[in-house]
Design a protein around this motif. Structure first.
Motif, PDB file in Angstrom:
ATOM      1  N   ASP A  38      11.737   2.837  -9.092  1.00 45.78           N
ATOM      2  CA  ASP A  38      13.070   3.492  -9.327  1.00 45.78           C
ATOM      3  C   ASP A  38      13.192   3.775 -11.017  1.00 45.78           C
ATOM      4  OD1 ASP A  38      13.749   3.145  -6.866  1.00 45.78           O
ATOM      5  OD2 ASP A  38      14.576   0.978  -7.098  1.00 45.78           O
ATOM      6  N   ASP A  39      12.902   2.861 -11.876  1.00 43.35           N
ATOM      7  CA  ASP A  39      12.695   3.333 -13.350  1.00 43.35           C
ATOM      8  C   ASP A  39      12.048   4.532 -13.694  1.00 43.35           C
ATOM      9  OD1 ASP A  39      14.273   0.869 -13.464  1.00 43.35           O
ATOM     10  OD2 ASP A  39      12.501  -0.444 -14.021  1.00 43.35           O
ATOM     11  N   LEU A  99       6.962  -3.236  -7.767  1.00 48.72           N
ATOM     12  CA  LEU A  99       6.799  -1.980  -7.434  1.00 48.72           C
ATOM     13  C   LEU A  99       7.816  -0.907  -7.149  1.00 48.72           C
ATOM     14  CD1 LEU A  99       3.479  -2.359  -5.217  1.00 48.72           C
ATOM     15  CD2 LEU A  99       3.600  -1.432  -7.584  1.00 48.72           C
ATOM     16  N   ARG A 100       8.875  -1.684  -6.369  1.00 48.61           N
ATOM     17  CA  ARG A 100      10.101  -0.887  -6.282  1.00 48.61           C
ATOM     18  C   ARG A 100      10.757  -0.492  -7.467  1.00 48.61           C
ATOM     19  NH1 ARG A 100      12.115  -4.029  -0.687  1.00 48.61           N
ATOM     20  NH2 ARG A 100      10.809  -3.068   0.641  1.00 48.61           N
ATOM     21  N   LYS A 101      10.885  -1.567  -8.373  1.00 50.02           N
ATOM     22  CA  LYS A 101      11.665  -1.349  -9.543  1.00 50.02           C
ATOM     23  C   LYS A 101      11.120  -0.537 -10.618  1.00 50.02           C
ATOM     24  CE  LYS A 101      13.512  -4.213 -13.387  1.00 50.02           C
ATOM     25  NZ  LYS A 101      13.225  -3.277 -14.412  1.00 50.02           N
ATOM     26  N   ALA A 102       9.625  -0.488 -10.614  1.00 47.79           N
ATOM     27  CA  ALA A 102       8.937   0.308 -11.324  1.00 47.79           C
ATOM     28  C   ALA A 102       9.056   1.874 -10.926  1.00 47.79           C
ATOM     29  CB  ALA A 102       7.568   0.147 -11.267  1.00 47.79           C
ATOM     30  N   ILE A 149       0.779  -1.158  -0.040  1.00 55.36           N
ATOM     31  CA  ILE A 149      -0.077  -0.036  -0.005  1.00 55.36           C
ATOM     32  C   ILE A 149       0.846   1.256   0.069  1.00 55.36           C
ATOM     33  CG2 ILE A 149      -1.614   1.495   1.302  1.00 55.36           C
ATOM     34  CD1 ILE A 149      -2.714  -1.435   2.166  1.00 55.36           C
ATOM     35  N   ARG A 150       2.038   1.345   0.977  1.00 55.58           N
ATOM     36  CA  ARG A 150       2.818   2.380   0.772  1.00 55.58           C
ATOM     37  C   ARG A 150       3.587   2.628  -0.542  1.00 55.58           C
ATOM     38  NH1 ARG A 150       8.155   3.689   0.966  1.00 55.58           N
ATOM     39  NH2 ARG A 150       8.623   1.430   0.849  1.00 55.58           N
ATOM     40  N   LEU A 151       3.830   1.519  -1.331  1.00 50.75           N
ATOM     41  CA  LEU A 151       4.622   1.771  -2.481  1.00 50.75           C
ATOM     42  C   LEU A 151       3.491   2.361  -3.607  1.00 50.75           C
ATOM     43  CD1 LEU A 151       6.594  -1.129  -2.659  1.00 50.75           C
ATOM     44  CD2 LEU A 151       7.539   0.785  -2.466  1.00 50.75           C
ATOM     45  N   LEU A 152       2.128   1.808  -3.448  1.00 52.36           N
ATOM     46  CA  LEU A 152       1.240   2.227  -4.309  1.00 52.36           C
ATOM     47  C   LEU A 152       1.068   3.621  -4.250  1.00 52.36           C
ATOM     48  CD1 LEU A 152      -1.475  -0.998  -4.211  1.00 52.36           C
ATOM     49  CD2 LEU A 152       0.152  -0.297  -6.106  1.00 52.36           C
ATOM     50  N   ASN A 153       1.344   4.353  -3.221  1.00 51.56           N
ATOM     51  CA  ASN A 153       0.830   5.675  -2.868  1.00 51.56           C
ATOM     52  C   ASN A 153       1.940   6.575  -3.441  1.00 51.56           C
ATOM     53  OD1 ASN A 153      -1.622   5.496  -1.529  1.00 51.56           O
ATOM     54  ND2 ASN A 153      -0.564   4.902   0.274  1.00 51.56           N
ATOM     55  N   HIS A 154       2.834   5.915  -3.950  1.00 52.03           N
ATOM     56  CA  HIS A 154       3.915   7.010  -4.732  1.00 52.03           C
ATOM     57  C   HIS A 154       3.377   7.563  -6.009  1.00 52.03           C
ATOM     58  CE1 HIS A 154       7.636   8.002  -6.652  1.00 52.03           C
ATOM     59  NE2 HIS A 154       8.415   7.689  -5.367  1.00 52.03           N
ATOM     60  N   PRO A 155       3.733   8.658  -6.239  1.00 53.16           N
ATOM     61  CA  PRO A 155       2.962   9.666  -7.232  1.00 53.16           C
ATOM     62  C   PRO A 155       3.246   8.963  -8.656  1.00 53.16           C
ATOM     63  CG  PRO A 155       4.381  10.929  -5.785  1.00 53.16           C
ATOM     64  CD  PRO A 155       4.851   9.416  -5.371  1.00 53.16           C
ATOM     65  N   VAL A 156       4.507   8.151  -8.902  1.00 51.79           N
ATOM     66  CA  VAL A 156       4.525   7.560 -10.140  1.00 51.79           C
ATOM     67  C   VAL A 156       3.774   6.378 -10.458  1.00 51.79           C
ATOM     68  CG1 VAL A 156       7.133   8.426 -10.086  1.00 51.79           C
ATOM     69  CG2 VAL A 156       6.538   6.053  -9.450  1.00 51.79           C
ATOM     70  N   ILE A 157       3.094   5.892  -9.471  1.00 55.51           N
ATOM     71  CA  ILE A 157       2.090   4.754  -9.751  1.00 55.51           C
ATOM     72  C   ILE A 157       0.883   5.253 -10.034  1.00 55.51           C
ATOM     73  CG2 ILE A 157       0.924   2.728  -8.884  1.00 55.51           C
ATOM     74  CD1 ILE A 157       3.886   2.663  -8.985  1.00 55.51           C
ATOM     75  N   THR A 158       0.252   4.746 -11.172  1.00 59.57           N
ATOM     76  CA  THR A 158      -1.251   5.287 -12.000  1.00 59.57           C
ATOM     77  C   THR A 158      -2.016   4.761 -11.345  1.00 59.57           C
ATOM     78  OG1 THR A 158      -1.164   3.221 -13.595  1.00 59.57           O
ATOM     79  CG2 THR A 158       0.297   5.165 -14.369  1.00 59.57           C
ATOM     80  N   ARG A 159      -3.099   5.377 -11.389  1.00 64.86           N
ATOM     81  CA  ARG A 159      -4.528   4.954 -10.885  1.00 64.86           C
ATOM     82  C   ARG A 159      -5.116   3.720 -11.101  1.00 64.86           C
ATOM     83  NH1 ARG A 159      -8.843   7.533  -8.257  1.00 64.86           N
ATOM     84  NH2 ARG A 159      -7.679   9.722  -8.726  1.00 64.86           N
ATOM     85  N   GLN A 160      -4.695   3.222 -12.538  1.00 61.31           N
ATOM     86  CA  GLN A 160      -5.258   1.935 -12.832  1.00 61.31           C
ATOM     87  C   GLN A 160      -4.361   0.641 -12.188  1.00 61.31           C
ATOM     88  OE1 GLN A 160      -4.822   1.551 -17.100  1.00 61.31           O
ATOM     89  NE2 GLN A 160      -5.714  -0.591 -17.324  1.00 61.31           N
TER      90      GLN A 160
END
Length: 266
Positions: free
Chosen positions: A256-257, A251-254, A216-227
């Motif tokens: 970072d990239d 999620l971490r790799k996405a 959940i913490r990683l999903l709240n990162h700004p680079v993760i899309t709503r979908q």
């Protein structure tokens, strides 16, 4: 020499004819019983629509037992060009008192049902017959009723309606014979292989609470899309520990990239 014995024949005794007095109700009730037997034994009644009506001879018998006789006063021809018709009048005379005790009028016409081809004398005769029955009916109807018959002379009834309605016979279709179904031969028994012993599957270990918090913490990162966030949250409770670990790594790799890509673009 023996003298011939002379025998004197006694005069034959005549049966006493019993007579009734119409003024005495007890006698007339006895007459009703006698009348019922006389009419039945001599078949002096006619059945019309299920009811018994006494013929004129039965009415005359009842009158004669009371000392009352009919007298035809007149028969009048009242015919027209298209109809043959007669009218008659009859009076009743009491032999005991010498007085007239009743009267009756009647008509007969060839326009009536069943009388179209009657000759003139038959029409005139029927008018008189009806008048006799009518005269007796006017004073003796209650006695005929007490005898068990309808208080109307049979000659006054319309016989046209005295027919039984013939109903068409109800055709019942024959029942179909029961169909005999041959018993099916039992299917040959097939050998059923023995079921294999169930293999015990290891219990699934779902993602731990710490793994879910990390996802959940990683999903709240700004680079993760709503979908991406919606798809992962819908399946988060189905993840086992291994898949949860893989999801965290992706999620971490996405992140970072995407962060490195934005930095390079800047």
């Amino acid at each position: 020499m023996n003298e011939a014995i002379k025998t004197t024949k006694e005069p034959a005794r005549k049966n006493k004819v019993e007579s009734y007095d119409i003024s005495r109700s007890d006698e007339t009730l006895h007459l009703a019983t006698d009348l019922a037997k006389f009419i039945k034994d001599n078949k002096l009644s006619t059945t019309v629509q299920g009811k018994e009506f006494v013929n004129v001879e039965g009415w005359q018998y009842a009158g004669s037992r009371l000392g009352i006789v009919p007298i035809v006063d007149h028969v009048i021809n009242v015919s027209t060009e298209t109809e043959l018709k007669y009218q008659a009048k009859v009076t009743l005379f009491d032999l005991r008192s010498g007085h007239t005790v009743g009267a009756g009028f009647a008509v007969c016409s060839n326009k009536e049902n069943g009388k179209k081809f009657y000759q003139e004398f038959a029409i005139m005769s029927m008018a008189q017959t009806r008048a006799i029955g009518k005269a007796y009916r006017n004073i003796l109807a209650w006695i005929i009723r007490a005898a068990g018959y309808e208080p109307t002379p049979a000659e006054e009834m319309d016989y046209a309606g005295n027919t039984t309605e013939v109903k068409p016979a109800l055709v019942v279709a024959p029942e179909a014979a029961p169909v005999t179904v041959a018993a099916e031969a039992p299917a040959p028994m097939k050998a059923v292989p023995a079921e294999a012993a169930p293999v015990e599957t290891p219990a699934v270990t779902y993602a731990t609470a710490s793994q879910k918090e990390e996802i959940i913490r990683l999903l709240n990162h700004p680079v993760i899309t709503r979908q991406e966030k919606t798809k992962m949250l819908l399946n988060i409770n189905r993840l086992d520990e291994e898949r949860a670990t893989q999801a965290i790594a992706k999620l971490r790799k996405a992140i970072d990239d995407r962060e490195n890509g934005e930095s390079a673009a800047a």
